[in-house]
Motif scaffolding. Sequence first.
Motif, short mmCIF file in Angstrom:
data_model
loop_
_atom_site.label_atom_id
_atom_site.label_comp_id
_atom_site.label_asym_id
_atom_site.label_seq_id
_atom_site.Cartn_x
_atom_site.Cartn_y
_atom_site.Cartn_z
N ARG A 279 0.94 -1.19 0.01
CA ARG A 279 -0.02 -0.22 -0.06
C ARG A 279 0.92 1.35 -0.04
NH1 ARG A 279 -5.44 0.20 3.38
NH2 ARG A 279 -5.17 2.01 1.91
N PRO A 280 0.96 1.89 -1.25
CA PRO A 280 1.84 3.13 -1.01
C PRO A 280 1.25 4.32 -0.34
CG PRO A 280 1.32 2.69 -3.30
CD PRO A 280 0.69 1.45 -2.36
N ASP A 281 0.03 4.20 -0.25
CA ASP A 281 -0.88 5.08 0.58
C ASP A 281 -1.72 4.53 1.71
OD1 ASP A 281 -2.54 3.46 -0.93
OD2 ASP A 281 -3.99 4.86 -1.84
N PRO A 282 -0.69 4.17 2.64
CA PRO A 282 -1.40 3.62 4.02
C PRO A 282 -2.36 4.37 4.60
CG PRO A 282 0.88 3.98 4.15
CD PRO A 282 0.58 4.31 2.95
N PRO A 283 -3.40 3.74 5.22
CA PRO A 283 -4.56 4.45 5.98
C PRO A 283 -3.66 5.18 7.23
CG PRO A 283 -4.65 2.06 6.53
CD PRO A 283 -3.36 2.21 5.42
N PRO A 284 -4.50 6.27 7.55
CA PRO A 284 -3.79 7.10 8.68
C PRO A 284 -3.35 6.40 10.09
CG PRO A 284 -5.69 8.22 7.67
CD PRO A 284 -5.43 6.90 6.96
N GLU A 285 -4.20 5.44 10.14
CA GLU A 285 -4.26 4.72 11.57
C GLU A 285 -2.88 3.82 11.39
OE1 GLU A 285 -6.55 4.41 9.54
OE2 GLU A 285 -7.36 2.26 9.21
#
Lengths: 406, 74
Positions: free
Chosen positions: B43-49
């Motif tokens: 995931r190049p754009d991981p979730p904020p958490e």
Amino acid sequence: MTATAATDLPLWPASTLDHGPFALLDEEQRHRLVGPVTRVRLPTGVPAWLVTRHADVRQVLRHPGFSADLERPGFPLVRPLPPQSESGRQGAFIRMDGEEHSRLRRMLTAEFMIKNVRRIEPLIQQTVDGALADLAAAGPPADLVETFALPVPSIVICHLLGVPYADHDFFQVRSRTLLDRRTSPEVFRAHAQELRDYLHELVVARRGDTGGDDLISRLVRDRVVTGQLTVDELVGMALLLLVAGHETTANMIGLSTLLMLREPGRFAALRQSPHRAADLVEELLRYLSVVRTGLPRLALVDAEIGGQAIRAGEGVIAVLSLANRDPGVFDDPEEFDPYRQAHQHLAFGFGVHQCIGQPLARAELRIALLGLADRFPTLRAEVGPQQVSTRDTSVVFGLNSLPVTW
Amino acid sequence: MSQVGVVRVAVDRGSCCGSGNCVVAAPEVFDQDDTDGLVLLLRPDPPPEAADRVRRAVETCPAGAIHLTSTTGP
């Protein structure tokens, strides 16, 4: 280099024989050696820079201008080593730099990756269960090092490599000699050659039997037969893995057990919260740091580490164990705190040479300690930390024995 | 809605040494390639958490093979 005579410099490794297995230095040594990069004298008589702070150690070990190749002139050896023959050097990737190093290491990275280690956890569990049964049969009292801490990693690495565990006396004796700083260059050379000859025979036998499901068989099949790897290189790689797979984890299990038994309730807490075992293992790795004398490197370029100019051609010792007690990174670093988040520790080294077997070591340590906690709830040490016999002259620190009862 | 602190991740397989520390830190973001054990970015754009775990992956990567870029835009 300064005009200070080497004999006036403090000696490294510093001896802490009187302070038990958990102290790294006494106060005077700490004052003299820990902090900014400082000049020391190695037992071989040569001066080197001692690097003890967490950030500085990371910088040295990640710096492409610092070489791990101990055959280079000026390399800061902490003990005299015999010159290696060309075949004796083959495959020893921890002593190589750059592309030469990564070519060989990358043939092994998939073998030790997290999911493959997870797949062999049942084997580790079975090995731990067998060693726990042996411990029960041997005592009480029994020697935890001989009956449990050494056999567990030994059986596992033998299984992974495809080396017969029945030969363990042969290679354990020689592994130990190679790691002992007192070993003479002659004996070092002889024992290294005997191990090479032994592994060479194993590798050659696999060339005629390509069905095996072990690391040596796979490398023969996928790399040697295809011409990507020579037999000598494979022998050297297998030698590294065999030696590294022995004393490091064994000594971590022995020292960890002693440390856990030092205060009542630590094993009980582990038994009650097995999900916290992984964090406990990180703190044990930080606090015990079995590679205590540090990693030697040779500067190939001028560099600045921790404000100190280091010139090309000078040697550096990056001390993992002291970095792991850097008060700028870990609160109360001299305290063992199982609840600490210690994942920044450098016990496995840092940079491209960081221990390739670390997922395996973590799994073995976790499963071994959980097994001990479950099977021997009344376990106690028969000696105090000050009386225990330690491996002071080994490159890998640890206990010679740990008498326990229950 | 503010996007401050959102991270994007990039990996450099050429410098990866296969330590697997990133997988320990943030298994939902990183994996290891079955063929060579080197880093795989899931995931190049991981979730904020996952941001703290991703930072831990960066911090514990011995080879400096993981890079972060923070986006501050809306």
